[in-house]
Motif scaffolding. Sequence first.
Motif, PDB file in Angstrom:
ATOM      1  N   UNK A 234       0.246   8.592 -11.558  1.00  0.00           N
ATOM      2  CA  UNK A 234       0.988  10.261 -12.779  1.00  0.00           C
ATOM      3  C   UNK A 234       2.145   9.924 -11.910  1.00  0.00           C
ATOM      4  N   UNK A 235       2.410   9.692 -10.793  1.00  0.00           N
ATOM      5  CA  UNK A 235       3.667  10.135 -10.432  1.00  0.00           C
ATOM      6  C   UNK A 235       4.656   8.973 -11.041  1.00  0.00           C
ATOM      7  N   UNK A 236       4.220   7.682 -10.927  1.00  0.00           N
ATOM      8  CA  UNK A 236       5.819   7.029 -12.163  1.00  0.00           C
ATOM      9  C   UNK A 236       6.180   7.623 -13.434  1.00  0.00           C
ATOM     10  N   UNK A 237       4.471   8.060 -13.930  1.00  0.00           N
ATOM     11  CA  UNK A 237       5.281   8.700 -15.369  1.00  0.00           C
ATOM     12  C   UNK A 237       5.967  10.315 -15.321  1.00  0.00           C
ATOM     13  N   UNK A 238       5.575  11.151 -14.282  1.00  0.00           N
ATOM     14  CA  UNK A 238       6.511  11.609 -13.902  1.00  0.00           C
ATOM     15  C   UNK A 238       7.947  11.521 -14.068  1.00  0.00           C
ATOM     16  N   UNK A 239       8.224  10.788 -13.368  1.00  0.00           N
ATOM     17  CA  UNK A 239       9.190  10.149 -12.927  1.00  0.00           C
ATOM     18  C   UNK A 239      10.298  10.094 -14.032  1.00  0.00           C
TER      19      UNK A 239
ATOM     20  N   UNK B  40       8.444   9.326  -3.269  1.00  0.00           N
ATOM     21  CA  UNK B  40      10.942   9.759  -3.059  1.00  0.00           C
ATOM     22  C   UNK B  40      11.131   9.871  -3.915  1.00  0.00           C
ATOM     23  N   UNK B  41      10.444   9.011  -5.346  1.00  0.00           N
ATOM     24  CA  UNK B  41      11.630   8.960  -6.842  1.00  0.00           C
ATOM     25  C   UNK B  41      11.384   9.986  -7.197  1.00  0.00           C
ATOM     26  N   UNK B  42       9.994  10.433  -7.375  1.00  0.00           N
ATOM     27  CA  UNK B  42      10.393  11.789  -7.979  1.00  0.00           C
ATOM     28  C   UNK B  42      10.457  13.063  -7.509  1.00  0.00           C
TER      29      UNK B  42
ATOM     30  N   UNK C  45       0.694  -0.926   0.365  1.00  0.00           N
ATOM     31  CA  UNK C  45       0.095   0.076   0.169  1.00  0.00           C
ATOM     32  C   UNK C  45       0.278   1.104   0.487  1.00  0.00           C
ATOM     33  N   UNK C  46       2.305   1.054  -0.184  1.00  0.00           N
ATOM     34  CA  UNK C  46       3.308   2.275   0.255  1.00  0.00           C
ATOM     35  C   UNK C  46       3.452   3.001  -1.858  1.00  0.00           C
ATOM     36  N   UNK C  47       2.733   2.547  -2.472  1.00  0.00           N
ATOM     37  CA  UNK C  47       3.632   2.642  -4.130  1.00  0.00           C
ATOM     38  C   UNK C  47       4.077   4.379  -4.060  1.00  0.00           C
ATOM     39  N   UNK C  48       3.181   5.178  -3.725  1.00  0.00           N
ATOM     40  CA  UNK C  48       2.793   6.058  -3.897  1.00  0.00           C
ATOM     41  C   UNK C  48       4.000   6.890  -2.993  1.00  0.00           C
TER      42      UNK C  48
ATOM     43  N   UNK D 186      -4.241  19.165 -11.204  1.00  0.00           N
ATOM     44  CA  UNK D 186      -4.086  19.979  -9.909  1.00  0.00           C
ATOM     45  C   UNK D 186      -4.357  18.871  -8.653  1.00  0.00           C
ATOM     46  N   UNK D 187      -5.612  17.919  -9.350  1.00  0.00           N
ATOM     47  CA  UNK D 187      -6.664  17.127  -8.203  1.00  0.00           C
ATOM     48  C   UNK D 187      -5.501  16.339  -7.746  1.00  0.00           C
ATOM     49  N   UNK D 188      -4.036  15.809  -8.394  1.00  0.00           N
ATOM     50  CA  UNK D 188      -3.931  14.927  -8.145  1.00  0.00           C
ATOM     51  C   UNK D 188      -2.105  15.539  -6.960  1.00  0.00           C
ATOM     52  N   UNK D 189      -1.663  16.978  -7.701  1.00  0.00           N
ATOM     53  CA  UNK D 189      -0.965  17.722  -7.110  1.00  0.00           C
ATOM     54  C   UNK D 189      -1.414  18.017  -5.127  1.00  0.00           C
ATOM     55  N   UNK D 190      -2.628  17.956  -5.645  1.00  0.00           N
ATOM     56  CA  UNK D 190      -3.453  18.080  -3.920  1.00  0.00           C
ATOM     57  C   UNK D 190      -3.371  16.671  -3.489  1.00  0.00           C
ATOM     58  N   UNK D 191      -3.368  15.711  -3.805  1.00  0.00           N
ATOM     59  CA  UNK D 191      -3.422  14.569  -3.342  1.00  0.00           C
ATOM     60  C   UNK D 191      -1.854  14.427  -2.881  1.00  0.00           C
ATOM     61  N   UNK D 192      -1.198  14.521  -3.257  1.00  0.00           N
ATOM     62  CA  UNK D 192       0.470  14.114  -3.240  1.00  0.00           C
ATOM     63  C   UNK D 192       0.711  14.572  -2.373  1.00  0.00           C
ATOM     64  N   UNK D 193       0.416  15.770  -1.966  1.00  0.00           N
ATOM     65  CA  UNK D 193       0.482  17.512  -0.834  1.00  0.00           C
ATOM     66  C   UNK D 193      -0.527  16.345   0.584  1.00  0.00           C
TER      67      UNK D 193
END
Length: 779
Positions: A311-316, A230-232, A222-225, A617-624
């Motif tokens: 989203x995050x894996x694509x950002x990497x 962290x990688x990004x 459950x800690x993929x995000x 934006x929706x996912x940047x809020x979730x990332x925070x």
Amino acid sequence: MSSPTANWQKTACILCSLNCGLEVQTDPQTRRITKIRGDDDHPGSQGYVCEKSQRMDYYQNGADRLTSPMRRREDGSYEAVDWDTAIKEVAARFMAVKKQHGGESILYYGGGGQGNHLGGAYGDSTLKALGVKYRSNALAQEKTGEFWVQGKMFGAGVHGDFEHCEVALLIGKNPWQSHGFARTRVVLNAMHKDPQRSLIVIDPRVSETAALADYHLQIKPGTDAWCLAALAGIVVQEKLFAQPWLEQHTTGYADIESTLARIDVPRYAKICGVDEDLLRAAARRIATAKSVASLEDLGMQMNLHSTLGSYLQRLVWVLTGHYGRQGTNNAYVPFLSLAKASKGETASKKSKGPRVEKRSPVLGSKIIIGLIPCNTIPEEIITDHPKRFRAMLVESGNPVHSLADSQRMREAFRTLEFSVVIDVAMTETARESDYVLPASSQFEKAEATFFNLEFPRNAFHLRRPLFEPLAGTLPEAEIHARLLEEMGELTEKDYRGLRRMLRLGRKAFALGVMVQMATKPKVMKYAPVILYRTLGASLPKGMDSAAAIWGICMLHVMGNRRTAARAGFSGLPPLAADKLFQALLDTPSGVVFAESTYEDSWNAIGLPDHKINLHIPQLLTELDKLQNDLPPVDPDFPFILAAGERRSDTSNTAVRNSSWHKKGRYGTLRISKQDAEALGCLDGDTLKLSTRRGQVEVIAEISAMMQPGNISLPNGQGLEYRDLTGKGNGKGETIKKGVAPNELTDSSRRDFIAGTPWHKFVPAKLERVQSTGSAVAPT
């Protein structure tokens, strides 16, 4: 005594989305597939085959195949009826629901499994006749979060080039078992043996693929995000990003930079359970590689923060510049867009005015690529809301078994006013429905799939039938044609003119189709069925269901003239499309229909200036929110169950007959040595596995794959079927092997955007029932 045919026939495996080419021998008298090998001529698989392909005959000769339409009696039992009665009653009852509540009260589920998509092409006509507005299928159980992110970032489908990449990044993915790219095990072994290449795997388990990895980021469940964040963060904080490339090819970096710059990498490393130095080494390897290809799968997509993870894996890999060249990720040219097909769109249309976001009628859930989230279906039915679903048509799908919370799904089906299943077998869903219409198998008619994801050369395989249709069954094309005719939507008058044009040849026929589409809206609306009733009869024996492919060839060539021409299909679009169709008919191993360049990959980005968008934006809020968040802990259910692990002894649920499994254990619960010792459990012991939705008894398998606290059950098992063959338990007896994972899952635990379930994060507890096992070393 019958003997198999000496000649080998071309077909394909139907157990995963790759659909590797096969050659088979058959016994026409017993209708059995007797020998199977890889097809060297297939343009994608090139002779590659895995052990699961050997199970094709167990699908073809499933113990509970149907040979007559079945109608549910008031007492819940079923009676066989003839096809005329079935078509008449099904059409009348659906029309009655439409008249009273509107077509929007009918939900369509399915449209094809891993190997059969042509039925869905014809089903689209029935849906339009009924005014159906809402659809769902297994993609909304798994992939819609990823599709949504790809749309926001690229405006196109993207796939990795694993054959040529220097680094492969795999997230929640075990391609050794689930594949995902051509010739998977050959490519993985080549990477493993090449010291210049690296394999990075993010997975809680030591899977077969993770065992080959140069960097195994063995996260806590459950800690993929947190791991991907962290990688990004490392990429930005250590200035590993490709700045000139980003300025040229992307937008939105300034909007995300500060968020990634303040990620607390040491804290996130501790949360996900991966050594910080290993995280930094993996990020640096990605940043310094000449090429990186990436692939995510259900381990992440059915987990906490799944859409955020996509989203995050694509950002990497976008931040480090790995798009649009060999060995990276590229936009492929599909034969038919699955996104458009899921929406019922048969041609490209330019939207007029601002885009209106579609939502489901009761919950207001986000509809992605035309699909409502699978896990909201019961809540869209079991309610007194005036817009609730009143009826369902299920085609080549088994939602009662395959979707989260089977108990709730059964309740939903029993609440419906009318339900119909089109399938080859008496599935778990069929046994809850009012009518079951038996389809011919995938090896008894022309068939194909639209999982065509390769770049730069993409191929399509139109398969020929191996057998005559089983007596009493019909191809889906015929079922839907009869339904439309019974509803009065089509008559012989609608076919007459095109049949006359066809006598003059397919060129004249193409002209006739285009004229009628321009002058008669009905022709475009019901094009697949009209083509089936006209062009179908002129095709080789058993290939009449391929008629819709002729129309798809037309759409494809008109929309992709350049890539089609490079593949050999140039000239005026109607002529080039007909040439492509003829090639598909003539080439039983499949045809390369598109050849792309890297410039095409950039031009395919469907966003302003063909630039990749980094800011959602929706996912940047979730990332925070991750900064102050932790994975949930349930003290009453201390284990985390991964419900549905792909293994060598699993297939998909199309193979309902489990008698292919001859040796070894079947359907075990994998558990770590440490957890087994704490329970006083031996390998082979019986355990009671409980979640908040149900409990089952399972056989323990002590496995070195599992970390403490993480347990897993295989996918696709626990099917119940009637043994109608006279073998096994005896004629007519019910057989069930393994555990049905969705008796344990909860449909309310789902992603906040896509509604995809958390099957890989199911809180559970274990109790020992009895000891019958042995203290063997973990496997």
